[in-house]
Design a protein around this motif. Structure first.
Motif, PDB file in Angstrom:
ATOM      1  N   PRO A  15       4.840  18.870   0.987  1.00  0.00           N
ATOM      2  CA  PRO A  15       5.293  17.774   0.119  1.00  0.00           C
ATOM      3  C   PRO A  15       6.656  17.219   0.497  1.00  0.00           C
ATOM      4  O   PRO A  15       7.001  16.105   0.098  1.00  0.00           O
ATOM      5  N   VAL A  16       7.433  17.994   1.275  1.00  0.00           N
ATOM      6  CA  VAL A  16       8.744  17.488   1.667  1.00  0.00           C
ATOM      7  C   VAL A  16       8.631  16.360   2.683  1.00  0.00           C
ATOM      8  O   VAL A  16       9.550  15.562   2.845  1.00  0.00           O
ATOM      9  N   GLU A  17       7.481  16.274   3.384  1.00  0.00           N
ATOM     10  CA  GLU A  17       7.365  15.275   4.450  1.00  0.00           C
ATOM     11  C   GLU A  17       7.453  13.850   3.916  1.00  0.00           C
ATOM     12  O   GLU A  17       8.275  13.043   4.397  1.00  0.00           O
ATOM     13  N   SER A  18       6.633  13.508   2.929  1.00  0.00           N
ATOM     14  CA  SER A  18       6.650  12.132   2.430  1.00  0.00           C
ATOM     15  C   SER A  18       7.994  11.801   1.784  1.00  0.00           C
ATOM     16  O   SER A  18       8.492  10.673   1.902  1.00  0.00           O
ATOM     17  N   TRP A  19       8.598  12.791   1.127  1.00  0.00           N
ATOM     18  CA  TRP A  19       9.911  12.575   0.509  1.00  0.00           C
ATOM     19  C   TRP A  19      10.961  12.291   1.574  1.00  0.00           C
ATOM     20  O   TRP A  19      11.774  11.362   1.445  1.00  0.00           O
ATOM     21  N   THR A  20      10.946  13.056   2.665  1.00  0.00           N
ATOM     22  CA  THR A  20      11.922  12.864   3.730  1.00  0.00           C
ATOM     23  C   THR A  20      11.724  11.526   4.435  1.00  0.00           C
ATOM     24  O   THR A  20      12.694  10.817   4.743  1.00  0.00           O
ATOM     25  N   ARG A  21      10.484  11.157   4.668  1.00  0.00           N
ATOM     26  CA  ARG A  21      10.219   9.874   5.323  1.00  0.00           C
ATOM     27  C   ARG A  21      10.641   8.707   4.430  1.00  0.00           C
ATOM     28  O   ARG A  21      11.220   7.722   4.916  1.00  0.00           O
ATOM     29  N   ALA A  22      10.370   8.819   3.138  1.00  0.00           N
ATOM     30  CA  ALA A  22      10.789   7.756   2.225  1.00  0.00           C
ATOM     31  C   ALA A  22      12.306   7.655   2.171  1.00  0.00           C
ATOM     32  O   ALA A  22      12.878   6.559   2.119  1.00  0.00           O
ATOM     33  N   LEU A  23      12.959   8.797   2.199  1.00  0.00           N
ATOM     34  CA  LEU A  23      14.427   8.814   2.198  1.00  0.00           C
ATOM     35  C   LEU A  23      14.964   8.129   3.453  1.00  0.00           C
ATOM     36  O   LEU A  23      15.888   7.308   3.388  1.00  0.00           O
ATOM     37  N   ALA A  24      14.381   8.449   4.609  1.00  0.00           N
ATOM     38  CA  ALA A  24      14.830   7.834   5.861  1.00  0.00           C
ATOM     39  C   ALA A  24      14.613   6.330   5.824  1.00  0.00           C
ATOM     40  O   ALA A  24      15.507   5.556   6.212  1.00  0.00           O
ATOM     41  N   ARG A  25      13.460   5.890   5.353  1.00  0.00           N
ATOM     42  CA  ARG A  25      13.197   4.455   5.297  1.00  0.00           C
ATOM     43  C   ARG A  25      14.157   3.760   4.329  1.00  0.00           C
ATOM     44  O   ARG A  25      14.607   2.637   4.584  1.00  0.00           O
ATOM     45  N   GLY A  26      14.486   4.442   3.228  1.00  0.00           N
ATOM     46  CA  GLY A  26      15.429   3.874   2.282  1.00  0.00           C
ATOM     47  C   GLY A  26      16.824   3.698   2.864  1.00  0.00           C
ATOM     48  O   GLY A  26      17.603   2.867   2.386  1.00  0.00           O
TER      49      GLY A  26
END
Length: 283
Positions: free
Chosen positions: A9-20
């Motif tokens: 579950p950390v993957e989508s959170w980390t990717r969203a954070l990077a895109r943000g």
């Protein structure tokens, strides 16, 4: 390092954070777990730190602000803690080159100057005490029987009000240096706090005293610290009255970590050197 799995579950959170933060967010995510129970995630040019579960979010927020306002640190990309999917507080940093402890040419002079400048910086109000007493306590709990008595004795010696209240890193060693566009800067704010600045010199002092740091490196570090006006030791003369207790504590903590870790041949020799030093201290 290892890659994060697709179902984590950390993957989508980390990717969203990077895109943000304006990054592509589509590359592999690498993960590294630290000895302090933190997790580092690397994606694009970001380093996302999931702090240890025991981390106080309010204290972390204060430390992030200090790092953002203090030029000796690599600056965080966010100054308020985030919350990771597992509930841990998180912070975001630029991914920088970290000093290699095995490299032939080490930034000892830069380290001494950075720490001296940090120690001369007035500490902000409400910043917690540095993390050395807690680190010593954790080491005592993990220590094998032959070392525990020494740890208890050292803890009693440190259980005195500190005469100096400087701003200090709290867990400094050579691996806490990162090099970015502005040169070498300090990394890791988890133990940033106030106290006697001698604690930031504890690891190199202790390792030099037991023969794990060569004379030239120690002199380079100490001279640079003194030349930059560092307050932990006198400007001239014997520095050891200021460094003796912190150095002994650093050797004890390192010895406990060494004997509790799976180590290779080189590290086993280091562990034996640290254990021998602890035995001499216990006599």
């Amino acid at each position: 390092m290892a890659n994060v799995t697709a179902d984590d579950p950390v993957e989508s959170w980390t990717r969203a954070l990077a895109r943000g933060l304006g990054r592509p967010g589509g590359g592999p995510i690498e993960v590294r777990h630290t000895a302090s129970a933190a997790t580092l995630l690397f994606l694009d040019d970001l380093a996302v730190k999931l702090h240890a579960p025991r981390t106080d979010p309010e204290a972390l927020a204060l430390r992030l602000q200090v790092a953002a306002d203090t030029e000796q640190f690599v600056r965080p990309l966010t100054t308020s803690p985030l919350t990771a999917p597992d509930g841990r507080p998180a912070s975001v940093w630029p991914h920088v080159e970290v000093a290699d402890p095995d490299a032939e040419d080490q930034p000892w002079a830069q380290s001494g100057a950075l720490l001296a400048a940090l120690h001369r910086t007035p500490p902000p109000r409400r910043l917690p005490a540095n993390g050395w007493q807690q680190r010593l306590t954790r080491a005592i709990h993990r220590a094998p029987a032959e070392l525990r008595g020494l740890g208890v004795r050292l803890s009693r010696e440190t259980d005195q009000p500190e005469a100096r209240e400087s701003l200090l890193h709290g867990d400094w060693h050579l691996g806490q240096l990162g090099r970015g566009p502005d040169g070498w800067r300090l990394l890791d704010i988890d133990d940033l706090g106030v106290g006697d600045p001698a604690w930031d010199l504890a690891r190199p002092a202790g390792f030099w005293a037991c023969g794990l740091l060569d004379d030239d490196s120690w002199r380079t570090f100490l001279d640079a610290y003194r030349d930059a006006g560092g307050p932990a030791v006198p400007a001239a003369g014997d520095p050891w009255p200021s460094l003796d207790l912190p150095a002994r504590c650093a050797v004890f903590v390192a010895a406990v970590r060494a004997v509790r870790s799976d180590v290779d041949g080189h590290s086993r020799r280091t562990a034996e050197t640290l254990l021998s030093a602890c035995r001499r201290m216990a006599e």
